[in-house]
Every structure is written in structure tokens, then in C-alpha cells.
Motif scaffolding. Structure first.
Motif, PDB file in Angstrom:
ATOM      1  N   SER A  57       0.853  -1.195   0.000  1.00  0.00           N
ATOM      2  CA  SER A  57       0.000   0.000   0.000  1.00  0.00           C
ATOM      3  C   SER A  57       0.889   1.246   0.000  1.00  0.00           C
ATOM      4  O   SER A  57       1.755   1.413   0.858  1.00  0.00           O
ATOM      5  CB  SER A  57      -0.891   0.006   1.257  1.00  0.00           C
ATOM      6  OG  SER A  57      -1.642   1.214   1.315  1.00  0.00           O
ATOM      7  N   LYS A  58       0.666   2.107  -1.000  1.00  0.00           N
ATOM      8  CA  LYS A  58       1.517   3.305  -1.164  1.00  0.00           C
ATOM      9  C   LYS A  58       0.955   4.469  -0.318  1.00  0.00           C
ATOM     10  O   LYS A  58      -0.269   4.640  -0.250  1.00  0.00           O
ATOM     11  CB  LYS A  58       1.501   3.731  -2.635  1.00  0.00           C
ATOM     12  CG  LYS A  58       2.347   2.830  -3.527  1.00  0.00           C
ATOM     13  CD  LYS A  58       3.769   3.350  -3.594  1.00  0.00           C
ATOM     14  CE  LYS A  58       4.549   2.749  -4.739  1.00  0.00           C
ATOM     15  NZ  LYS A  58       5.036   1.401  -4.483  1.00  0.00           N
ATOM     16  N   PRO A  59       1.850   5.270   0.270  1.00  0.00           N
ATOM     17  CA  PRO A  59       1.363   6.461   0.992  1.00  0.00           C
ATOM     18  C   PRO A  59       0.772   7.454  -0.005  1.00  0.00           C
ATOM     19  O   PRO A  59       1.178   7.476  -1.178  1.00  0.00           O
ATOM     20  CB  PRO A  59       2.622   7.020   1.643  1.00  0.00           C
ATOM     21  CG  PRO A  59       3.766   6.429   0.904  1.00  0.00           C
ATOM     22  CD  PRO A  59       3.305   5.159   0.280  1.00  0.00           C
ATOM     23  N   ILE A  60      -0.190   8.242   0.427  1.00  0.00           N
ATOM     24  CA  ILE A  60      -0.773   9.237  -0.497  1.00  0.00           C
ATOM     25  C   ILE A  60      -0.685  10.642   0.105  1.00  0.00           C
ATOM     26  O   ILE A  60      -1.353  11.573  -0.358  1.00  0.00           O
ATOM     27  CB  ILE A  60      -2.252   8.912  -0.815  1.00  0.00           C
ATOM     28  CG1 ILE A  60      -3.106   8.830   0.456  1.00  0.00           C
ATOM     29  CG2 ILE A  60      -2.367   7.656  -1.649  1.00  0.00           C
ATOM     30  CD1 ILE A  60      -4.602   8.787   0.178  1.00  0.00           C
ATOM     31  N   ASP A  61       0.178  10.800   1.105  1.00  0.00           N
ATOM     32  CA  ASP A  61       0.314  12.147   1.681  1.00  0.00           C
ATOM     33  C   ASP A  61       1.357  12.931   0.883  1.00  0.00           C
ATOM     34  O   ASP A  61       1.879  12.439  -0.115  1.00  0.00           O
ATOM     35  CB  ASP A  61       0.728  12.030   3.152  1.00  0.00           C
ATOM     36  CG  ASP A  61       1.983  11.176   3.297  1.00  0.00           C
ATOM     37  OD1 ASP A  61       2.478  11.037   4.404  1.00  0.00           O
ATOM     38  OD2 ASP A  61       2.453  10.652   2.249  1.00  0.00           O
ATOM     39  N   ARG A  62       1.583  14.130   1.326  1.00  0.00           N
ATOM     40  CA  ARG A  62       2.606  15.038   0.745  1.00  0.00           C
ATOM     41  C   ARG A  62       2.520  15.105  -0.783  1.00  0.00           C
ATOM     42  O   ARG A  62       3.486  14.926  -1.504  1.00  0.00           O
ATOM     43  CB  ARG A  62       4.009  14.596   1.197  1.00  0.00           C
ATOM     44  CG  ARG A  62       4.226  14.813   2.712  1.00  0.00           C
ATOM     45  CD  ARG A  62       5.713  14.928   3.026  1.00  0.00           C
ATOM     46  NE  ARG A  62       6.395  13.638   2.870  1.00  0.00           N
ATOM     47  CZ  ARG A  62       6.444  12.724   3.845  1.00  0.00           C
ATOM     48  NH1 ARG A  62       5.802  12.953   4.989  1.00  0.00           N
ATOM     49  NH2 ARG A  62       7.082  11.590   3.674  1.00  0.00           N
ATOM     50  N   GLY A  63       1.318  15.303  -1.272  1.00  0.00           N
ATOM     51  CA  GLY A  63       1.124  15.601  -2.694  1.00  0.00           C
ATOM     52  C   GLY A  63       1.438  14.459  -3.631  1.00  0.00           C
ATOM     53  O   GLY A  63       1.580  14.666  -4.844  1.00  0.00           O
ATOM     54  N   ARG A  64       1.562  13.242  -3.117  1.00  0.00           N
ATOM     55  CA  ARG A  64       1.936  12.119  -4.000  1.00  0.00           C
ATOM     56  C   ARG A  64       0.856  11.805  -5.031  1.00  0.00           C
ATOM     57  O   ARG A  64       1.117  11.202  -6.053  1.00  0.00           O
ATOM     58  CB  ARG A  64       2.232  10.870  -3.158  1.00  0.00           C
ATOM     59  CG  ARG A  64       3.540  10.952  -2.381  1.00  0.00           C
ATOM     60  CD  ARG A  64       3.836   9.600  -1.729  1.00  0.00           C
ATOM     61  NE  ARG A  64       5.122   9.545  -1.073  1.00  0.00           N
ATOM     62  CZ  ARG A  64       5.305   9.821   0.228  1.00  0.00           C
ATOM     63  NH1 ARG A  64       4.267  10.208   0.960  1.00  0.00           N
ATOM     64  NH2 ARG A  64       6.486   9.718   0.770  1.00  0.00           N
ATOM     65  N   LEU A  65      -0.391  12.219  -4.766  1.00  0.00           N
ATOM     66  CA  LEU A  65      -1.465  11.844  -5.702  1.00  0.00           C
ATOM     67  C   LEU A  65      -1.218  12.434  -7.098  1.00  0.00           C
ATOM     68  O   LEU A  65      -1.645  11.866  -8.096  1.00  0.00           O
ATOM     69  CB  LEU A  65      -2.812  12.316  -5.150  1.00  0.00           C
ATOM     70  CG  LEU A  65      -3.362  11.469  -3.994  1.00  0.00           C
ATOM     71  CD1 LEU A  65      -4.589  12.144  -3.379  1.00  0.00           C
ATOM     72  CD2 LEU A  65      -3.705  10.068  -4.474  1.00  0.00           C
ATOM     73  N   LYS A  66      -0.510  13.559  -7.157  1.00  0.00           N
ATOM     74  CA  LYS A  66      -0.261  14.222  -8.460  1.00  0.00           C
ATOM     75  C   LYS A  66       0.541  13.302  -9.397  1.00  0.00           C
ATOM     76  O   LYS A  66       0.504  13.438 -10.616  1.00  0.00           O
ATOM     77  CB  LYS A  66       0.526  15.519  -8.257  1.00  0.00           C
ATOM     78  CG  LYS A  66      -0.297  16.632  -7.648  1.00  0.00           C
ATOM     79  CD  LYS A  66       0.455  17.976  -7.644  1.00  0.00           C
ATOM     80  CE  LYS A  66      -0.409  19.085  -7.042  1.00  0.00           C
ATOM     81  NZ  LYS A  66      -0.884  18.712  -5.669  1.00  0.00           N
ATOM     82  N   GLU A  67       1.265  12.329  -8.811  1.00  0.00           N
ATOM     83  CA  GLU A  67       2.119  11.444  -9.642  1.00  0.00           C
ATOM     84  C   GLU A  67       1.279  10.560 -10.559  1.00  0.00           C
ATOM     85  O   GLU A  67       1.788   9.976 -11.504  1.00  0.00           O
ATOM     86  CB  GLU A  67       2.927  10.485  -8.742  1.00  0.00           C
ATOM     87  CG  GLU A  67       3.958  11.107  -7.857  1.00  0.00           C
ATOM     88  CD  GLU A  67       4.423  10.072  -6.788  1.00  0.00           C
ATOM     89  OE1 GLU A  67       4.895  10.516  -5.742  1.00  0.00           O
ATOM     90  OE2 GLU A  67       4.282   8.842  -7.026  1.00  0.00           O
ATOM     91  N   TYR A  68      -0.025  10.435 -10.247  1.00  0.00           N
ATOM     92  CA  TYR A  68      -0.832   9.437 -10.965  1.00  0.00           C
ATOM     93  C   TYR A  68      -1.676  10.078 -12.066  1.00  0.00           C
ATOM     94  O   TYR A  68      -2.239  11.159 -11.881  1.00  0.00           O
ATOM     95  CB  TYR A  68      -1.726   8.679  -9.977  1.00  0.00           C
ATOM     96  CG  TYR A  68      -0.916   7.929  -8.948  1.00  0.00           C
ATOM     97  CD1 TYR A  68      -0.706   8.468  -7.668  1.00  0.00           C
ATOM     98  CD2 TYR A  68      -0.286   6.727  -9.262  1.00  0.00           C
ATOM     99  CE1 TYR A  68       0.072   7.803  -6.730  1.00  0.00           C
ATOM    100  CE2 TYR A  68       0.493   6.057  -8.331  1.00  0.00           C
ATOM    101  CZ  TYR A  68       0.683   6.598  -7.070  1.00  0.00           C
ATOM    102  OH  TYR A  68       1.465   5.959  -6.162  1.00  0.00           O
ATOM    103  N   ASP A  69      -1.771   9.369 -13.185  1.00  0.00           N
ATOM    104  CA  ASP A  69      -2.618   9.865 -14.290  1.00  0.00           C
ATOM    105  C   ASP A  69      -4.099   9.703 -13.939  1.00  0.00           C
ATOM    106  O   ASP A  69      -4.934  10.458 -14.394  1.00  0.00           O
ATOM    107  CB  ASP A  69      -2.307   9.069 -15.573  1.00  0.00           C
ATOM    108  CG  ASP A  69      -0.858   9.244 -15.994  1.00  0.00           C
ATOM    109  OD1 ASP A  69      -0.492  10.416 -16.263  1.00  0.00           O
ATOM    110  OD2 ASP A  69      -0.105   8.251 -15.983  1.00  0.00           O
ATOM    111  N   CYS A  70      -4.393   8.713 -13.095  1.00  0.00           N
ATOM    112  CA  CYS A  70      -5.804   8.505 -12.713  1.00  0.00           C
ATOM    113  C   CYS A  70      -5.857   7.820 -11.341  1.00  0.00           C
ATOM    114  O   CYS A  70      -5.076   6.897 -11.082  1.00  0.00           O
ATOM    115  CB  CYS A  70      -6.529   7.638 -13.750  1.00  0.00           C
ATOM    116  SG  CYS A  70      -8.299   7.446 -13.397  1.00  0.00           S
ATOM    117  N   VAL A  71      -6.743   8.290 -10.493  1.00  0.00           N
ATOM    118  CA  VAL A  71      -7.016   7.640  -9.203  1.00  0.00           C
ATOM    119  C   VAL A  71      -8.373   6.960  -9.322  1.00  0.00           C
ATOM    120  O   VAL A  71      -9.340   7.593  -9.766  1.00  0.00           O
ATOM    121  CB  VAL A  71      -7.049   8.677  -8.054  1.00  0.00           C
ATOM    122  CG1 VAL A  71      -7.537   8.040  -6.745  1.00  0.00           C
ATOM    123  CG2 VAL A  71      -5.663   9.299  -7.863  1.00  0.00           C
ATOM    124  N   VAL A  72      -8.453   5.663  -8.984  1.00  0.00           N
ATOM    125  CA  VAL A  72      -9.724   4.925  -9.104  1.00  0.00           C
ATOM    126  C   VAL A  72     -10.186   4.540  -7.703  1.00  0.00           C
ATOM    127  O   VAL A  72      -9.523   3.751  -7.024  1.00  0.00           O
ATOM    128  CB  VAL A  72      -9.543   3.651  -9.964  1.00  0.00           C
ATOM    129  CG1 VAL A  72     -10.897   2.966 -10.183  1.00  0.00           C
ATOM    130  CG2 VAL A  72      -8.912   4.001 -11.307  1.00  0.00           C
TER     131      VAL A  72
END
Ligand code: SAJ
Length: 431
Positions: free
Chosen positions: A378-393
Motif C-alpha cells: 500500500s503506497k502512501p498518499i500524503d505530501r502531494g503524491r497523488l499528483k504522480e498518478y494519471d488517474c485515481v480509481v
């Protein structure tokens, strides 16, 4: 003193075979009521953790378990010979499907072989595992009723379906009504007397077959209704209607309606499986059930629909699935559980992986998972990491997620659970 009297005095010794999400809560309820309880499991790790007073089931309070272990009211063992000194046995073992979609009752048979070996006069045996109508009377009874043992006289046999709803904050073993069907009237009376000591409401029925069918009606009811709203979601997508708004509005009907919600498919080891126990038995009796099979087809087709929606959403940004970085948010089979069994997230991830997507997931309840040759954490999603992904499902809408933050930090989201309800943003696509 007879068994009924000893039950009422809480002087009987209870054995629970199978200490999973059903058996452990049941064992604890009886221990808290002052019964002497032995958990019997083939998994040495479970046995060790129970004896250390350590709960491995989210719905079982660790402090309560430790307290009962220290009081000596509950213990666990791998050794079935303890059944020699046990008065009442509750069997809560798994009932999966084989690859051929036929019932796999091997766990029930294995448990009953041990019960038969140590069967002694006056014992009560209750099967709780969800199974096809007829299991208790056609499979279990012949294993126990031998020359000198007569059911209803020398021993008592009943079926009582478990109704545990993992993660349910309101309903638990004690306050969920318990259906009980004995092979004979006396079997029903003895089994009901036992459960009445720890469960608020007991519902006696005329036979184990009826009790087995009650459970399958309950779970088939869910599977068919979930499939219906899943098909409604497919229809509404084609027709450009918001299925979530439709369901919310329909749910205002105060009678004659019960809302279910579309999703990426159905998981858990009950709803995707139990109805096929019923359809297997119906076919054996010369009846061809159609709802169950159709519901199974629709529900198992949802992961592919989710993948097609991810592809469409990426397409709006001139991106392909192949090579895109995709984060799956929530992989447990439903919210607030740490259970991956039959989770549709695994099917969605498998399909995305096959199409060349670069997969990651985040689920605080599921630290690691394996997907074929892939081992993921399970990857952390804090500190703006969500921007790394083209799509969040979003596949499982755990209540602990910060959805505002997820929307603000993501580039593109497919929400299959209406978790973001009310957050309007063009980068949010709804199932
Ligand atoms: N699901 C939907 N839409 C819905 C409801 C559920 O997609 O409207 C999905 C869930 O996400 C999950 C699956 O279906 O993947 C099963 O959901 P569930 O709520 O039926 O969960 P289970 O299998 O853990 O628990 C059910 C119990 N649930 C409820 O009664 C709410 C109950 O049917 C049984 O006691 C239990 O299975 C069992 O052990 O048989």
C-alpha cells in the motif's frame, strides 16, 4: 442433570470449530456469558493468538478477548480430542466454491469426521457455515448417526446460519436474531436454549433444511439486488442519467423499496459464493434457477466496465491505459474491513495490469497484496503524491479517507462508489 438444565446454569463446555470472523465472535460471546469455551482451529497462528488474548478479527475487541482468556473462560487448541469433554459444538468452517463453481464442503466433512470420532451421549452439534439446503440432514447426519447413537435421543443436531456482517457498527453476534432448525423438535429446543443464553432473539424453524434455505435467501436477495442496480448503472451510463441521483431519490420512498448501490463488483466470501450453493442444489433437484446465474454474470462483469470507464476518462486527456500510472484507492472487498477475499479490486487491477497500466494502490486496511507475479505494498498518499498518478480509481470508499484532499490533489478520478458525492469537479468521473 439433563443438558437443558446444564445449559441454563451455564455449566456446559462449548467447543467452536473454526475461529474466523464467525467463530471467534461467537466464542467470545459465550465466554463473556460465563461459559467455558474452547476454540478449535487447524491454524496454529490463530490458536496461539487467541491464547495470548490477541484478536485478529477487527470486530472482536482485543481487550475483551484478553480479559476472558485471563479469566480462563476461553482458550484455543489444534487438538480435536478436546471434543471428548465438550457438551456443545458450533461448527463455523469455510464453505467456498470449487473452480467448477460447485460447493466445496470438504471443510465441513473434515470437521464432522472429528466430531463423529469423539461423539458421546448428550452432545449438541450445530452447523453454522452457510451451505446448500439438505447438507445437515443428508451429509452430516449420516456421519454422526451410527448403530448406538440416535439423533434427538443420544445426541442433538441443528443448523443455525451465521449472520455476521463484518464492519457493521450496529449489528453484532449478540443483537442479531439467530435462526435455528433442529433435525428433531428436541434438537431445535436444545439448540435454541443454548443460543438464548447469549443472543437476544432466537428464531426456531421446523428443520435444518429451512434454516439453510433462510440464509441462502438472505444472501441471494443481496446478490440479485446488487446486480440489478449494477445493470441500472450500465443503463444510466448509456442514457446519460446519474444513477446515484436516481437511487438517492428512490430511497425517499418510505415503503416497498430498499436501496442498493452500484459498484466495481461484489466481494467477500459470502455474497459472490453462497447463491451458487443454492443454484447447485436446485439443479440437483431438477430446477434451473435463472436470477442467481444472471446476477452472477452482471456482478462479475463490473470490473471490465470499470476498466472501460478508466480508459474513457484517460482518453479525454489524450492518454492511453498502456503506460499510465494508476492508483487504486481502497482494495478491501468493502469499506472498513481488512479482507481481500473475492474483492473486485483484484479483478480490476488484473485487467489494468494486462493492458499495461503502471499500478499502485492505497488501502490502510491492506498493507500488502499479491496479484499474479506482482507483489504490491500500500503506497502512501500524503505530501502531494497523488499528483504522480494519471488517474485515481476509488474502488472501496473507506470512511477514513480525506476525500476533499484527494480531489484537490488528483489529476483525474474515477469514483465507483459515489464517495465524493456532492464534490462537483470536471476531473471526477462517476461510475
Ligand atoms: N455491495 C455493493 N452494493 C451494495 C451492497 C454491497 O456493491 O449495495 C458489495 C460490497 O461492496 C461487497 C459485496 O457487495 O463487495 C458484499 O457486501 P455485503 O454488505 O453483503 O457484505 P458481506 O458479504 O460482508 O456481509 C454479508 C452480510 N451483509 C449485510 O447483511 C449488510 C450478510 O449478508 C451476511 O450476514 C454476510 O454477508 C454473510 O456472512 O453471509
Amino acid at each position: 442433570m439433563d443438558l437443558l438444565e446444564r445449559i441454563r446454569r451455564h455449566e456446559i463446555k462449548l467447543g467452536v470449530i473454526g475461529c474466523g470472523y464467525v467463530g471467534l465472535p461467537l466464542a467470545l460471546e459465550f465466554a463473556k456469558a460465563g461459559f467455558s469455551v474452547v476454540g478449535i482451529d487447524t491454524d496454529a497462528e490463530k490458536v496461539k493468538r487467541i491464547n495470548q488474548g490477541e484478536s485478529y478479527i477487527l470486530d472482536v475487541d482485543g481487550k475483551e478477548l484478553k480479559n476472558e482468556v485471563e479469566k480462563g473462560t476461553i482458550s484455543a487448541t489444534e487438538n480435536f480430542s478436546v471434543l471428548k469433554g465438550i457438551d456443545a459444538i458450533s461448527i463455523c468452517v469455510p464453505t467456498p466454491l470449487r473452480k467448477t463453481r460447485d460447493p466445496d464442503v470438504s471443510f465441513i466433512v473434515a470437521a464432522m469426521e472429528k466430531v463423529a470420532r469423539y461423539l458421546h451421549p448428550g452432545q449438541l452439534i450445530v452447523l453454522e457455515s452457510t451451505t446448500y439446503p439438505g447438507t445437515t440432514q443428508e451429509l452430516v447426519l449420516p456421519m454422526l448417526q451410527r448403530d448406538r447413537f440416535k439423533v434427538g435421543k443420544d445426541f442433538f443436531l441443528a443448523f443455525s446460519p451465521e449472520r455476521v456482517d463484518p464492519g457493521n457498527p450496529v449489528y453484532n453476534t449478540k443483537n442479531t436474531p439467530k435462526v435455528v432448525g433442529g433435525v428433531t423438535r428436541r434438537c431445535t429446543d436444545v439448540a435454541s436454549a443454548l443460543y438464548q443464553e447469549v443472543i437476544d432473539t432466537v428464531v426456531p424453524v421446523s428443520s435444518p433444511r429451512v434454516a439453510e434455505m433462510v440464509k441462502l435467501l438472505e444472501n441471494t436477495f443481496r446478490s440479485v439486488n446488487i446486480a440489478m442496480v449494477n445493470e441500472l448503472a450500465l443503463m444510466c451510463h448509456k442514457m446519460g442519467i446519474d444513477v446515484w441521483e436516481v437511487i438517492e431519490a428512490a430511497a425517499t420512498k418510505p415503503f416497498g423499496f430498499m436501496n442498493f448501490y452500484p459498484g466495481p463488483g461484489i466481494g467477500g466470501h459470502c455474497i459472490p459464493i453462497d447463491p451458487f450453493y443454492l443454484s447447485w442444489k436446485a439443479k440437483q433437484s431438477g430446477f434451473e434457477p435463472r436470477f442467481i446465474e444472471l446476477a452472477g454474470q452482471i456482478n462479475s462483469g463490473m470490473p471490465a466496465f470499470v476498466v472501460s470507464r478508466v480508459a474513457d476518462a484517460l482518453n479525454d486527456y489524450k492518454k492511453s491505459l498502456n503506460g499510465s500510472k494508476i492508483l487504486i484507492l481502497g482494495v478491501a472487498y468493502k469499506q472498513e474491513v481488512n479482507d481481500l477475499r473475492e474483492s473486485p479490486a483484484l479483478d480490476v487491477m488484473e485487467l489494468l495490469h494486462r493492458k499495461g497500466a503502471q499500478l499502485a494502490y492505497h488501502d490502510p486496511y491492506i498493507p500488502t497484496l499479491s496479484l499474479g507475479d506482482l507483489e504490491l505494498r500500500s503506497k502512501p498518499i500524503d505530501r502531494g503524491r497523488l499528483k504522480e498518478y494519471d488517474c485515481v480509481v476509488i474502488l472501496t470508499s473507506h470512511r477514513l479517507f480525506d476525500y476533499q484532499k484527494i480531489v484537490s490533489e488528483s489529476t483525474l478520478i474515477l469514483d465507483t462508489r459515489n464517495a465524493l458525492k456532492g464534490i462537483k469537479d470536471k476531473k471526477v468521473h462517476l461510475l
